[in-house]
Design a protein around this motif. Structure first.
Motif, PDB file in Angstrom:
ATOM      1  N   VAL A  20       0.835  -1.203   0.000  1.00  9.99           N
ATOM      2  CA  VAL A  20       0.000   0.000   0.000  1.00  9.99           C
ATOM      3  C   VAL A  20       0.867   1.250   0.000  1.00  9.99           C
ATOM      4  CG1 VAL A  20      -1.656   1.339   1.353  1.00  9.99           C
ATOM      5  CG2 VAL A  20      -1.981  -1.123   1.084  1.00  9.99           C
ATOM      6  N   ARG A  21       1.994   1.191   0.701  1.00  9.89           N
ATOM      7  CA  ARG A  21       2.883   2.356   0.812  1.00  9.89           C
ATOM      8  C   ARG A  21       3.867   2.459  -0.356  1.00  9.89           C
ATOM      9  NH1 ARG A  21       2.770   4.411   6.096  1.00  9.89           N
ATOM     10  NH2 ARG A  21       1.627   3.093   7.562  1.00  9.89           N
ATOM     11  N   LEU A  22       3.866   1.472  -1.216  1.00 10.63           N
ATOM     12  CA  LEU A  22       4.856   1.428  -2.290  1.00 10.63           C
ATOM     13  C   LEU A  22       4.441   2.352  -3.432  1.00 10.63           C
ATOM     14  CD1 LEU A  22       7.429   0.035  -3.425  1.00 10.63           C
ATOM     15  CD2 LEU A  22       5.919  -1.748  -4.342  1.00 10.63           C
ATOM     16  N   LEU A  23       5.287   3.338  -3.714  1.00 10.67           N
ATOM     17  CA  LEU A  23       5.000   4.301  -4.772  1.00 10.67           C
ATOM     18  C   LEU A  23       4.828   3.587  -6.109  1.00 10.67           C
ATOM     19  CD1 LEU A  23       4.799   7.348  -5.443  1.00 10.67           C
ATOM     20  CD2 LEU A  23       7.246   7.285  -5.974  1.00 10.67           C
ATOM     21  N   GLY A  24       3.738   3.847  -6.804  1.00  8.88           N
ATOM     22  CA  GLY A  24       3.468   3.217  -8.084  1.00  8.88           C
ATOM     23  C   GLY A  24       2.704   1.911  -7.975  1.00  8.88           C
ATOM     24  N   TYR A  25       2.493   1.415  -6.769  1.00  4.13           N
ATOM     25  CA  TYR A  25       1.726   0.186  -6.532  1.00  4.13           C
ATOM     26  C   TYR A  25       0.490   0.556  -5.715  1.00  4.13           C
ATOM     27  CZ  TYR A  25       1.230  -4.908  -5.763  1.00  4.13           C
ATOM     28  OH  TYR A  25       0.782  -6.216  -5.748  1.00  4.13           O
ATOM     29  N   GLY A  26       0.706   0.855  -4.441  1.00  4.58           N
ATOM     30  CA  GLY A  26      -0.338   1.431  -3.604  1.00  4.58           C
ATOM     31  C   GLY A  26      -1.617   0.612  -3.501  1.00  4.58           C
ATOM     32  N   GLN A  27      -2.654   1.242  -3.003  1.00  3.01           N
ATOM     33  CA  GLN A  27      -3.931   0.559  -2.825  1.00  3.01           C
ATOM     34  C   GLN A  27      -4.543   0.125  -4.158  1.00  3.01           C
ATOM     35  OE1 GLN A  27      -6.368   2.170   0.266  1.00  3.01           O
ATOM     36  NE2 GLN A  27      -8.265   1.370  -0.624  1.00  3.01           N
ATOM     37  N   PRO A  28      -4.399   0.899  -5.256  1.00  2.00           N
ATOM     38  CA  PRO A  28      -4.908   0.403  -6.540  1.00  2.00           C
ATOM     39  C   PRO A  28      -4.246  -0.906  -6.965  1.00  2.00           C
ATOM     40  CG  PRO A  28      -4.555   2.757  -6.659  1.00  2.00           C
ATOM     41  CD  PRO A  28      -3.954   2.310  -5.371  1.00  2.00           C
ATOM     42  N   GLY A  29      -2.930  -1.029  -6.739  1.00  2.00           N
ATOM     43  CA  GLY A  29      -2.233  -2.260  -7.080  1.00  2.00           C
ATOM     44  C   GLY A  29      -2.690  -3.427  -6.231  1.00  2.00           C
ATOM     45  N   VAL A  30      -2.922  -3.160  -4.950  1.00  2.00           N
ATOM     46  CA  VAL A  30      -3.418  -4.206  -4.063  1.00  2.00           C
ATOM     47  C   VAL A  30      -4.780  -4.708  -4.542  1.00  2.00           C
ATOM     48  CG1 VAL A  30      -4.216  -4.669  -1.709  1.00  2.00           C
ATOM     49  CG2 VAL A  30      -2.100  -3.390  -2.073  1.00  2.00           C
ATOM     50  N   TYR A  31      -5.646  -3.791  -4.930  1.00  2.00           N
ATOM     51  CA  TYR A  31      -6.978  -4.175  -5.410  1.00  2.00           C
ATOM     52  C   TYR A  31      -6.879  -4.967  -6.720  1.00  2.00           C
ATOM     53  CZ  TYR A  31     -11.659  -3.890  -7.329  1.00  2.00           C
ATOM     54  OH  TYR A  31     -12.863  -4.216  -7.887  1.00  2.00           O
ATOM     55  N   ARG A  32      -6.011  -4.508  -7.628  1.00  2.00           N
ATOM     56  CA  ARG A  32      -5.878  -5.215  -8.906  1.00  2.00           C
ATOM     57  C   ARG A  32      -5.332  -6.627  -8.700  1.00  2.00           C
ATOM     58  NH1 ARG A  32      -3.099   0.049 -11.101  1.00  2.00           N
ATOM     59  NH2 ARG A  32      -4.930   1.267 -11.735  1.00  2.00           N
ATOM     60  N   ALA A  33      -4.369  -6.779  -7.786  1.00  2.00           N
ATOM     61  CA  ALA A  33      -3.852  -8.113  -7.499  1.00  2.00           C
ATOM     62  C   ALA A  33      -4.957  -9.002  -6.942  1.00  2.00           C
ATOM     63  CB  ALA A  33      -2.692  -8.024  -6.509  1.00  2.00           C
ATOM     64  N   ARG A  34      -5.784  -8.440  -6.081  1.00  2.00           N
ATOM     65  CA  ARG A  34      -6.857  -9.210  -5.439  1.00  2.00           C
ATOM     66  C   ARG A  34      -7.911  -9.674  -6.443  1.00  2.00           C
ATOM     67  NH1 ARG A  34      -8.686 -10.286  -0.425  1.00  2.00           N
ATOM     68  NH2 ARG A  34     -10.920 -10.236   0.023  1.00  2.00           N
ATOM     69  N   THR A  35      -8.076  -8.965  -7.518  1.00  2.00           N
ATOM     70  CA  THR A  35      -9.069  -9.349  -8.528  1.00  2.00           C
ATOM     71  C   THR A  35      -8.443 -10.090  -9.710  1.00  2.00           C
ATOM     72  OG1 THR A  35      -8.843  -7.191  -9.594  1.00  2.00           O
ATOM     73  CG2 THR A  35     -10.564  -7.407  -7.924  1.00  2.00           C
ATOM     74  N   ALA A  36      -7.146 -10.373  -9.646  1.00  2.00           N
ATOM     75  CA  ALA A  36      -6.443 -11.002 -10.768  1.00  2.00           C
ATOM     76  C   ALA A  36      -6.561 -12.519 -10.736  1.00  2.00           C
ATOM     77  CB  ALA A  36      -4.970 -10.601 -10.754  1.00  2.00           C
ATOM     78  N   LYS A  37      -6.463 -13.106 -11.919  1.00  2.00           N
ATOM     79  CA  LYS A  37      -6.448 -14.553 -12.081  1.00  2.00           C
ATOM     80  C   LYS A  37      -5.149 -14.945 -12.778  1.00  2.00           C
ATOM     81  CE  LYS A  37     -11.496 -14.816 -12.530  1.00  2.00           C
ATOM     82  NZ  LYS A  37     -12.623 -15.250 -13.382  1.00  2.00           N
ATOM     83  N   VAL A  38      -4.323 -15.678 -12.062  1.00  2.00           N
ATOM     84  CA  VAL A  38      -3.020 -16.088 -12.589  1.00  2.00           C
ATOM     85  C   VAL A  38      -2.987 -17.604 -12.670  1.00  2.00           C
ATOM     86  CG1 VAL A  38      -0.523 -16.061 -12.242  1.00  2.00           C
ATOM     87  CG2 VAL A  38      -1.886 -14.055 -11.620  1.00  2.00           C
ATOM     88  N   GLU A 214       7.228 -10.575 -12.289  1.00  2.00           N
ATOM     89  CA  GLU A 214       6.771 -10.170 -13.620  1.00  2.00           C
ATOM     90  C   GLU A 214       5.248 -10.243 -13.708  1.00  2.00           C
ATOM     91  OE1 GLU A 214       8.628  -8.836 -15.987  1.00  2.00           O
ATOM     92  OE2 GLU A 214      10.361  -9.035 -14.660  1.00  2.00           O
ATOM     93  N   ALA A 215       4.659 -11.328 -13.186  1.00  2.00           N
ATOM     94  CA  ALA A 215       3.206 -11.465 -13.223  1.00  2.00           C
ATOM     95  C   ALA A 215       2.526 -10.358 -12.426  1.00  2.00           C
ATOM     96  CB  ALA A 215       2.801 -12.836 -12.680  1.00  2.00           C
ATOM     97  N   LEU A 216       3.063 -10.018 -11.267  1.00  2.00           N
ATOM     98  CA  LEU A 216       2.474  -8.951 -10.454  1.00  2.00           C
ATOM     99  C   LEU A 216       2.559  -7.604 -11.148  1.00  2.00           C
ATOM    100  CD1 LEU A 216       3.536  -9.679  -6.757  1.00  2.00           C
ATOM    101  CD2 LEU A 216       1.210  -9.525  -7.660  1.00  2.00           C
ATOM    102  N   ARG A 217       3.688  -7.331 -11.796  1.00  2.00           N
ATOM    103  CA  ARG A 217       3.803  -6.073 -12.529  1.00  2.00           C
ATOM    104  C   ARG A 217       2.747  -5.987 -13.627  1.00  2.00           C
ATOM    105  NH1 ARG A 217       9.184  -6.202 -10.933  1.00  2.00           N
ATOM    106  NH2 ARG A 217       9.825  -7.831 -12.370  1.00  2.00           N
ATOM    107  N   ILE A 218       2.468  -7.125 -14.265  1.00  2.00           N
ATOM    108  CA  ILE A 218       1.485  -7.136 -15.349  1.00  2.00           C
ATOM    109  C   ILE A 218       0.078  -6.913 -14.812  1.00  2.00           C
ATOM    110  CG2 ILE A 218       0.392  -8.603 -17.088  1.00  2.00           C
ATOM    111  CD1 ILE A 218       3.184  -9.932 -17.456  1.00  2.00           C
ATOM    112  N   VAL A 219      -0.333  -7.677 -13.786  1.00  2.00           N
ATOM    113  CA  VAL A 219      -1.733  -7.611 -13.343  1.00  2.00           C
ATOM    114  C   VAL A 219      -2.031  -6.332 -12.569  1.00  2.00           C
ATOM    115  CG1 VAL A 219      -1.985 -10.109 -13.309  1.00  2.00           C
ATOM    116  CG2 VAL A 219      -1.315  -8.930 -11.202  1.00  2.00           C
ATOM    117  N   THR A 220      -1.013  -5.724 -11.962  1.00  2.00           N
ATOM    118  CA  THR A 220      -1.249  -4.485 -11.213  1.00  2.00           C
ATOM    119  C   THR A 220      -0.948  -3.240 -12.039  1.00  2.00           C
ATOM    120  OG1 THR A 220       1.011  -4.444 -10.292  1.00  2.00           O
ATOM    121  CG2 THR A 220      -0.682  -5.639  -9.037  1.00  2.00           C
ATOM    122  N   GLY A 221      -0.301  -3.400 -13.194  1.00  2.00           N
ATOM    123  CA  GLY A 221       0.073  -2.245 -13.999  1.00  2.00           C
ATOM    124  C   GLY A 221       1.065  -1.347 -13.302  1.00  2.00           C
TER     125      GLY A 221
END
Length: 376
Positions: A20-38, A214-221
């Motif tokens: 959540v505190r990571l610049l460029g990832y943050g809460q939007p990235g956490v949400y995108r990871a949670r809704t991702a299918k890998v 790599e997969a996390l970078r893709i699904v979280t943008g």
């Protein structure tokens, strides 16, 4: 099981506080990871750390495809499994381990061998696919399906001390697996695997985790995936190098040198010139080849060591060289190192060692012994 479509809870955000505190990832990235299918194809040495990282990072849905069972020889590098898992299907043992790590994770085990006939059906719902297998027909089936479905593919390989990682992204201008290796030759040749030449367990964990990244970078943008680049690991030295991967495979790849040496003599074999020495840069675990031409087996690791330590007098720089390896990136890296060290003339062999063994099948008194400095 939850579809993970809801907004993350306070507990969930607390668990992912550093993301959540990571610049460029943050809460939007956490949400995108949670809704991702890998989907992870293979629950072995690379698949286990990849799955562990993805589950801990709260990826919403993980599909595991593997038809194998846990064996004792797996335990040194397949970190999700324990002695009590021996004999159990890997997909079931992995699901249990991931559920202990994160109870609410959705894991879909698929105990089946993926092939060209079922690949698209198995991979159709994935946002990203991670291929951790070591079987070339399976690898190409996965790559073909991802290309047809428009699904990003994270591709990795580890054998012995050597590892590769790249990402194949949808789009006509992007490289594919066929740009990395020759399909026909890989499917025809019997490739070395961990069971025959061994594998360095820490390298497997390192690359498996990198594949999850790599997969996390893709699904979280949240970053730029490794598209058009092959990352190459030398587990013997701990060095990592990145090599460009073009979208169109070249028939011949030349490395510029200060003193190029054109072929002045006609040769019935267009791939090898009479004056060239064949330099086999596969790992030391691979046997020497018996071929009817000037030949030296000098592993890439040995070349890199000599260059790094300034011992270039131990390298065959004073004669034209044609470099061969099993897949391609090792040969390109070796050619670059030798050119930088002052090689008279150096190029890579189209088709690599599989093409070489087809061209020269008879024993030869001209074949030289393995380089004296080669570590065994």
């Amino acid at each position: 099981m939850s579809s993970h479509s809801e907004q993350p809870s306070a507990e969930h955000l607390d668990r992912q506080a550093r993301h959540v505190r990571l610049l460029g990832y943050g809460q939007p990235g956490v949400y995108r990871a949670r809704t991702a299918k890998v989907t992870v194809v293979g629950a072995g040495g690379l698949g286990c750390p990849a799955l562990q990282v993805l589950a801990a990072s709260d990826v919403g849905e993980l599909t595991i495809i593997d038809d194998d069972v846990v064996e004792r020889s797996n335990l040194a590098r397949q970190t999700l499994f324990r002695e009590t898992d021996i004999g159990r299907p890997k997909v079931v043992a992995a699901m249990d381990a991931l559920s202990r790590l994160r109870p609410e994770v959705t894991v879909l085990p698929r105990q089946v061998r993926l092939d060209a006939g079922n690949s698209e059906e198995l991979l159709a719902w994935a946002d990203v696919v991670i291929d951790t297998t070591d079987h070339w027909p399976t690898r190409f089936a996965v790559a073909d399906a991802c290309l047809a479905l428009g699904v990003p593919l994270v591709w990795g390989s580890v054998v012995s001390w050597d590892g590769l990682l790249t990402v194949f992204a949808p789009g006509s201008g992007n490289p594919t697996l066929a740009d990395l290796v020759d399909r026909e030759q890989q499917l025809r040749a019997e490739a070395p695997n961990c069971a025959t030449v061994g594998v360095f367990a820490p390298l497997v964990a390192e690359i498996g985790s990198a594949m999850a990244g790599e997969a996390l970078r893709i699904v979280t943008g949240s970053g730029s995936p490794l598209v058009g680049v092959v990352r190459s690991w030398n587990g013997r030295t701990g060095r990592v190098r990145e090599l460009p991967l073009a979208a169109q495979a070249r028939a011949t790849e030349q490395v510029p040198t200060a003193n190029p040496n054109p072929n002045p003599n006609p040769n019935p074999n267009p791939n090898i010139r009479p004056e060239e020495r064949i330099l086999d840069v596969r790992p030391a675990a691979h046997p020497d080849l018996s071929i009817n031409h000037k030949y030296t087996h000098l592993p890439l690791e040995t070349i890199a060591e000599h260059v790094a330590q300034g011992r270039i007098e131990l390298l065959p720089l004073d004669e034209p060289l044609v470099i061969a390896c099993a897949q391609g990136p090792r040969a390109r890296y070796a050619a670059e190192l030798l050119a930088e060290a002052g090689a008279e003339s150096v190029r890579t062999l189209p088709g690599g060692v599989p093409a070489l063994t087809a061209l020269f099948a008879t024993p030869s008194s001209q074949a030289l012994p393995t380089h004296a400095e080669e570590p065994r």
